[in-house]
Design a protein around this motif. Structure first.
Motif, mmCIF file in Angstrom:
data_model
loop_
_atom_site.group_PDB
_atom_site.id
_atom_site.type_symbol
_atom_site.label_atom_id
_atom_site.label_comp_id
_atom_site.label_asym_id
_atom_site.label_seq_id
_atom_site.Cartn_x
_atom_site.Cartn_y
_atom_site.Cartn_z
ATOM 1 N N CYS A 101 0.829 -1.201 0.000
ATOM 2 C CA CYS A 101 0.000 0.000 0.000
ATOM 3 C C CYS A 101 0.862 1.250 0.000
ATOM 4 O O CYS A 101 2.074 1.200 0.221
ATOM 5 N N SER A 102 0.199 2.372 -0.243
ATOM 6 C CA SER A 102 0.836 3.684 -0.176
ATOM 7 C C SER A 102 0.033 4.532 0.800
ATOM 8 O O SER A 102 -1.123 4.875 0.522
ATOM 9 N N ILE A 103 0.609 4.821 1.935
ATOM 10 C CA ILE A 103 -0.022 5.639 2.963
ATOM 11 C C ILE A 103 0.574 7.041 2.838
ATOM 12 O O ILE A 103 1.757 7.236 3.122
ATOM 13 N N GLU A 104 -0.223 8.000 2.431
ATOM 14 C CA GLU A 104 0.322 9.315 2.119
ATOM 15 C C GLU A 104 0.479 10.179 3.372
ATOM 16 O O GLU A 104 0.172 9.753 4.493
ATOM 17 N N ASP A 105 0.949 11.415 3.181
ATOM 18 C CA ASP A 105 1.278 12.310 4.286
ATOM 19 C C ASP A 105 0.079 12.526 5.225
ATOM 20 O O ASP A 105 -1.060 12.712 4.774
ATOM 21 N N ASP A 106 0.358 12.517 6.520
ATOM 22 C CA ASP A 106 -0.593 12.903 7.570
ATOM 23 C C ASP A 106 -1.816 11.993 7.683
ATOM 24 O O ASP A 106 -2.832 12.387 8.266
ATOM 25 N N VAL A 107 -1.734 10.806 7.131
ATOM 26 C CA VAL A 107 -2.827 9.832 7.294
ATOM 27 C C VAL A 107 -2.853 9.330 8.736
ATOM 28 O O VAL A 107 -1.806 9.121 9.361
ATOM 29 N N LEU A 108 -4.057 9.121 9.260
ATOM 30 C CA LEU A 108 -4.241 8.527 10.582
ATOM 31 C C LEU A 108 -4.942 7.186 10.425
ATOM 32 O O LEU A 108 -6.075 7.131 9.926
ATOM 33 N N LEU A 109 -4.300 6.114 10.841
ATOM 34 C CA LEU A 109 -4.920 4.790 10.867
ATOM 35 C C LEU A 109 -5.131 4.405 12.324
ATOM 36 O O LEU A 109 -4.176 4.334 13.103
ATOM 37 N N GLY A 110 -6.381 4.143 12.702
ATOM 38 C CA GLY A 110 -6.681 3.763 14.069
ATOM 39 C C GLY A 110 -6.191 2.362 14.406
ATOM 40 O O GLY A 110 -5.514 1.701 13.611
ATOM 41 N N THR A 111 -6.546 1.884 15.571
ATOM 42 C CA THR A 111 -6.118 0.562 16.039
ATOM 43 C C THR A 111 -6.713 -0.548 15.175
ATOM 44 O O THR A 111 -7.895 -0.536 14.850
ATOM 45 N N GLY A 112 -5.868 -1.493 14.796
ATOM 46 C CA GLY A 112 -6.335 -2.699 14.122
ATOM 47 C C GLY A 112 -6.820 -2.511 12.703
ATOM 48 O O GLY A 112 -7.554 -3.361 12.191
ATOM 49 N N VAL A 113 -6.409 -1.448 12.040
ATOM 50 C CA VAL A 113 -6.793 -1.239 10.629
ATOM 51 C C VAL A 113 -6.012 -2.206 9.745
ATOM 52 O O VAL A 113 -4.817 -2.427 9.933
ATOM 53 N N HIS A 114 -6.699 -2.796 8.760
ATOM 54 C CA HIS A 114 -6.062 -3.703 7.808
ATOM 55 C C HIS A 114 -6.151 -3.073 6.423
ATOM 56 O O HIS A 114 -7.253 -2.892 5.893
ATOM 57 N N VAL A 115 -5.004 -2.724 5.866
ATOM 58 C CA VAL A 115 -4.946 -2.216 4.488
ATOM 59 C C VAL A 115 -4.476 -3.360 3.608
ATOM 60 O O VAL A 115 -3.327 -3.799 3.693
ATOM 61 N N MET A 116 -5.368 -3.864 2.766
ATOM 62 C CA MET A 116 -5.079 -5.033 1.945
ATOM 63 C C MET A 116 -4.300 -4.647 0.687
ATOM 64 O O MET A 116 -4.208 -3.473 0.325
ATOM 65 N N SER A 117 -3.776 -5.665 0.014
ATOM 66 C CA SER A 117 -3.098 -5.461 -1.272
ATOM 67 C C SER A 117 -4.120 -5.589 -2.406
ATOM 68 O O SER A 117 -3.968 -6.383 -3.332
ATOM 69 N N GLY A 118 -5.205 -4.817 -2.308
ATOM 70 C CA GLY A 118 -6.282 -4.916 -3.293
ATOM 71 C C GLY A 118 -7.241 -6.038 -2.955
ATOM 72 O O GLY A 118 -7.084 -6.769 -1.972
ATOM 73 N N MET A 119 -8.266 -6.186 -3.799
ATOM 74 C CA MET A 119 -9.326 -7.164 -3.559
ATOM 75 C C MET A 119 -9.096 -8.486 -4.287
ATOM 76 O O MET A 119 -9.939 -9.372 -4.233
ATOM 77 N N GLY A 120 -7.962 -8.613 -4.980
ATOM 78 C CA GLY A 120 -7.717 -9.826 -5.750
ATOM 79 C C GLY A 120 -6.488 -10.587 -5.305
ATOM 80 O O GLY A 120 -5.780 -11.193 -6.132
ATOM 81 N N GLN A 121 -6.227 -10.607 -4.005
ATOM 82 C CA GLN A 121 -5.006 -11.240 -3.507
ATOM 83 C C GLN A 121 -4.974 -12.745 -3.736
ATOM 84 O O GLN A 121 -3.909 -13.339 -3.843
ATOM 85 N N HIS A 122 -6.161 -13.373 -3.786
ATOM 86 C CA HIS A 122 -6.238 -14.823 -3.980
ATOM 87 C C HIS A 122 -7.117 -15.137 -5.186
ATOM 88 O O HIS A 122 -8.201 -14.569 -5.336
ATOM 89 N N GLY A 123 -6.642 -16.044 -6.023
ATOM 90 C CA GLY A 123 -7.482 -16.530 -7.104
ATOM 91 C C GLY A 123 -8.502 -17.521 -6.555
ATOM 92 O O GLY A 123 -8.256 -18.198 -5.556
ATOM 93 N N SER A 124 -9.657 -17.600 -7.214
ATOM 94 C CA SER A 124 -10.696 -18.524 -6.743
ATOM 95 C C SER A 124 -11.517 -19.112 -7.888
ATOM 96 O O SER A 124 -12.494 -19.813 -7.642
ATOM 97 N N ALA A 125 -11.121 -18.845 -9.123
ATOM 98 C CA ALA A 125 -11.928 -19.256 -10.277
ATOM 99 C C ALA A 125 -11.886 -20.770 -10.522
ATOM 100 O O ALA A 125 -12.854 -21.353 -11.002
ATOM 101 N N ASP A 126 -10.765 -21.411 -10.196
ATOM 102 C CA ASP A 126 -10.590 -22.839 -10.462
ATOM 103 C C ASP A 126 -11.106 -23.655 -9.278
ATOM 104 O O ASP A 126 -10.485 -23.699 -8.211
ATOM 105 N N LEU A 127 -12.240 -24.323 -9.442
ATOM 106 C CA LEU A 127 -12.846 -25.075 -8.344
ATOM 107 C C LEU A 127 -12.104 -26.373 -8.038
ATOM 108 O O LEU A 127 -12.344 -26.995 -6.999
#
Length: 213
Positions: A101-127
């Motif tokens: 991720c890119s956290i820019e200047d003066d950002v405040l993240l509270g306790t226990g915030v999870h910033v993911m690497s996007g919504m496609g971190q895991h493939g799931s198409a192949d059953l």
């Protein structure tokens, strides 16, 4: 004087951190940079109090793609990728978990915030193949300057500058700048600027596909 004292404390923190950074670089040759980095991040997360903040700053100043002046990474926070960028004055609260991720200047993240690497971190198409074996796509999620993210929020898409994201919100699509959003999935409640609250804010809601309720 305060800036001078901070500089002295950071210099002192570099003394014990530099050998650890050398070990991390050596371990990277054996395990790969990502695996080695995450292990050392877990270790760095365990140092308590103000000394811990300085030790983490020193280590991440040496190892992250970017770490700005006066950024604070609190106890229990773990960082997954060395490609993370953190701007000046940013605050990463206790027990946060940061993917790519890119956290820019003066950002405040509270306790226990999870910033993911996007919504496609895991493939799931192949059953026929376990999800853990399917490759995903990592994206560098951006949290814009001066945004405030409440406790336990999950950020899976870009957050515009000067946004406010409510506690436990789950952001699954980009938020425009100045938005105030909450809920799961996160929905825009209103806009922070008078002009956007009267008119442009409605347009932003329509463009985002959210009715703001």
């Amino acid at each position: 004087m305060r800036a001078f004292l901070k500089g002295v404390l950071l210099g002192m923190a570099l003394i014990p951190v530099f050998p650890m950074w050398i070990l991390y670089r050596l371990e990277s040759l054996l395990l790969g940079t990502d695996k080695a980095f995450y292990g050392w991040s877990q270790l760095m997360s365990l140092f308590p109090g103000l000394p811990g903040n300085y030790l983490r700053f020193a280590f991440y100043k040496l190892s992250l793609a970017e770490l700005g002046k006066d950024a604070c990474i609190c106890f229990g926070a773990t960082l997954v990728h060395p490609g993370i960028r953190i701007g000046k004055g940013a605050y990463i609260g206790p027990y946060c978990n940061l993917g790519l991720c890119s956290i820019e200047d003066d950002v405040l993240l509270g306790t226990g915030v999870h910033v993911m690497s996007g919504m496609g971190q895991h493939g799931s198409a192949d059953l026929e193949t376990p999800i853990r074996e399917q490759r995903g796509v990592l994206l560098q999620v951006r949290v814009g300057a001066d945004a405030w993210v409440g406790n336990k929020a999950v950020i899976g898409a870009d957050v515009g500058r000067k946004c406010i994201v409510g506690a436990a919100a789950v952001v699954v699509k980009p938020l425009p700048e100045f938005a105030i959003a909450a809920g799961n999935p996160a929905r825009i409640i209103r806009m922070r600027t008078p002009n956007e609250a009267r008119g442009t804010g409605t347009k932003a809601l329509e463009e985002s596909g959210d009715d703001g309720a």
